[in-house]
Design a protein around this motif. Structure first.
Motif, mmCIF file in Angstrom:
data_model
loop_
_atom_site.group_PDB
_atom_site.id
_atom_site.type_symbol
_atom_site.label_atom_id
_atom_site.label_comp_id
_atom_site.label_asym_id
_atom_site.label_seq_id
_atom_site.Cartn_x
_atom_site.Cartn_y
_atom_site.Cartn_z
ATOM 1 N N ARG A 1 12.009 11.071 45.068
ATOM 2 C CA ARG A 1 11.966 12.631 45.375
ATOM 3 C C ARG A 1 13.377 13.488 45.191
ATOM 4 N NH1 ARG A 1 8.501 9.537 47.441
ATOM 5 N NH2 ARG A 1 9.754 9.171 49.551
ATOM 6 N N THR B 1 16.933 15.014 43.998
ATOM 7 C CA THR B 1 17.296 15.627 42.473
ATOM 8 C C THR B 1 18.727 16.001 42.697
ATOM 9 O OG1 THR B 1 16.618 17.879 43.440
ATOM 10 C CG2 THR B 1 15.085 16.723 42.097
ATOM 11 N N GLU C 1 15.862 13.841 38.303
ATOM 12 C CA GLU C 1 15.044 13.709 39.081
ATOM 13 C C GLU C 1 14.832 12.141 39.362
ATOM 14 O OE1 GLU C 1 10.282 14.669 39.790
ATOM 15 O OE2 GLU C 1 11.376 15.460 38.084
ATOM 16 N N GLY D 1 14.617 16.764 32.261
ATOM 17 C CA GLY D 1 13.371 17.205 32.035
ATOM 18 C C GLY D 1 12.785 16.607 30.991
ATOM 19 N N ALA E 1 5.022 9.921 36.024
ATOM 20 C CA ALA E 1 5.757 11.045 36.452
ATOM 21 C C ALA E 1 4.593 12.250 36.589
ATOM 22 C CB ALA E 1 6.679 11.413 35.309
ATOM 23 N N ALA E 2 4.961 13.200 37.543
ATOM 24 C CA ALA E 2 4.163 14.261 37.763
ATOM 25 C C ALA E 2 3.912 14.981 36.627
ATOM 26 C CB ALA E 2 4.912 15.063 38.981
ATOM 27 N N GLY E 3 4.777 15.387 35.918
ATOM 28 C CA GLY E 3 4.806 16.291 34.746
ATOM 29 C C GLY E 3 4.688 15.346 33.399
ATOM 30 N N PRO E 4 4.843 16.166 32.293
ATOM 31 C CA PRO E 4 4.990 15.441 30.965
ATOM 32 C C PRO E 4 6.545 15.134 30.692
ATOM 33 C CG PRO E 4 4.932 17.744 30.486
ATOM 34 C CD PRO E 4 4.240 17.500 32.111
ATOM 35 N N VAL E 5 6.881 14.110 29.880
ATOM 36 C CA VAL E 5 8.249 13.689 29.506
ATOM 37 C C VAL E 5 8.047 13.726 27.923
ATOM 38 C CG1 VAL E 5 8.898 12.514 31.565
ATOM 39 C CG2 VAL E 5 7.765 11.313 29.732
ATOM 40 N N ASP E 6 9.307 14.023 27.237
ATOM 41 C CA ASP E 6 9.340 14.012 26.019
ATOM 42 C C ASP E 6 9.556 12.909 25.426
ATOM 43 O OD1 ASP E 6 9.593 15.548 23.389
ATOM 44 O OD2 ASP E 6 11.642 14.980 23.546
ATOM 45 N N MET F 1 1.126 8.677 30.051
ATOM 46 C CA MET F 1 2.300 9.557 29.810
ATOM 47 C C MET F 1 2.168 10.328 28.755
ATOM 48 S SD MET F 1 4.182 9.162 32.499
ATOM 49 C CE MET F 1 5.351 10.241 32.351
ATOM 50 N N GLN G 1 12.192 20.252 23.832
ATOM 51 C CA GLN G 1 12.451 21.221 24.525
ATOM 52 C C GLN G 1 13.584 22.307 23.618
ATOM 53 O OE1 GLN G 1 14.500 19.293 27.738
ATOM 54 N NE2 GLN G 1 12.575 19.555 28.941
#
Length: 224
Positions: free
Chosen positions: A98, A100, A109, A134, A146-151, A174, A224
């Motif tokens: 947690r 950063t 992160e 990110g 992970a809490a959000g998407p990753v590329d 994922m 991105q």
């Protein structure tokens, strides 16, 4: 973004920056090869203290050749590498889940928390996963979502703490644009190929699998 796989969990990530290329090296461990003479490294990020993820002697050589490089690790790994205290003095960043931070303008992160269970009789080892810019996730030895998407996902495919079905489920959870298999050194070549084939066959729609040739940089792009 360019990636170079030096074996097992050791991967060099290169990103374009305003003042030149930014180079982050993950997990230069005992099963990896040819990383110790790299130069121009901005940071070495260690997920945990197991010797297949950090070779203390060669890490010392690497840090000596890269006096500008920052060493990023958790407190448990720092204690295990007490012999490198002098050479890493003034450039060690101790981080945990947690957290950063920013390195050369690139956001990082920290995710995860613990190494995946090998057996309940063994002690738990802290494990950092890192999401860089990110977009890229190196999970270390855990399959924490992970809490959000990753590329781009650096995807472990073999180890005493996992089976390939778990890697497939993690890949599906994922659902990155691209997955790069890592943590494969303990598998016989025939099993590596079998695992890669299973990943290709069972990956979610829209996810590619890129098996990197040892020591050869490969451009993997970014969404991105």
């Amino acid at each position: 973004m360019k990636l170079t796989h030096y074996g097992h969990a050791c991967v060099l990530m290169e990103l374009p920056g305003d003042d030149g290329v930014i180079r982050f090296l993950f997990d230069p461990g005992g099963y990896a090869r040819d990383f110790e003479h790299l130069v121009g490294i901005d940071a070495v990020l260690l997920t945990h203290a197991h010797p297949d993820h950090v070779d203390a002697e060669r890490l010392g050589t690497l840090l000596a050749a890269n006096p500008q490089a920052e060493l990023v690790l958790n407190a448990h790994t720092q204690a295990a590498l007490s012999g490198l205290r002098d050479i890493a003095s003034g450039r060690t960043r101790v981080v945990g889940p947690r957290g950063t931070f920013v390195l050369r303008g690139v956001g990082v992160e920290v995710v995860g928390g613990d190494h995946a269970c090998i057996h309940p009789s063994l002690p738990t080892v802290p494990n950092n996963g890192y999401i860089v810019d990110g977009g890229l996730l190196h999970p270390g030895d855990a399959l924490d979502a992970a809490a959000g998407p990753v590329d781009v996902l650096l995807l472990p495919v073999g180890g005493p703490w996992m089976k390939i079905g778990e890697a497939i489920d993690y890949l599906r959870t994922m659902a990155p644009r691209l997955a790069v298999p890592i943590h494969q050194a303990g598998l016989a070549p025939v099993h590596q190929k079998m695992h890669y084939g299973l990943l290709r066959d069972l990956a979610p729609e829209g996810t590619g699998i890129a098996v990197l040739e040892h020591g050869v940089p490969q451009y993997v792009g970014t969404s991105q």
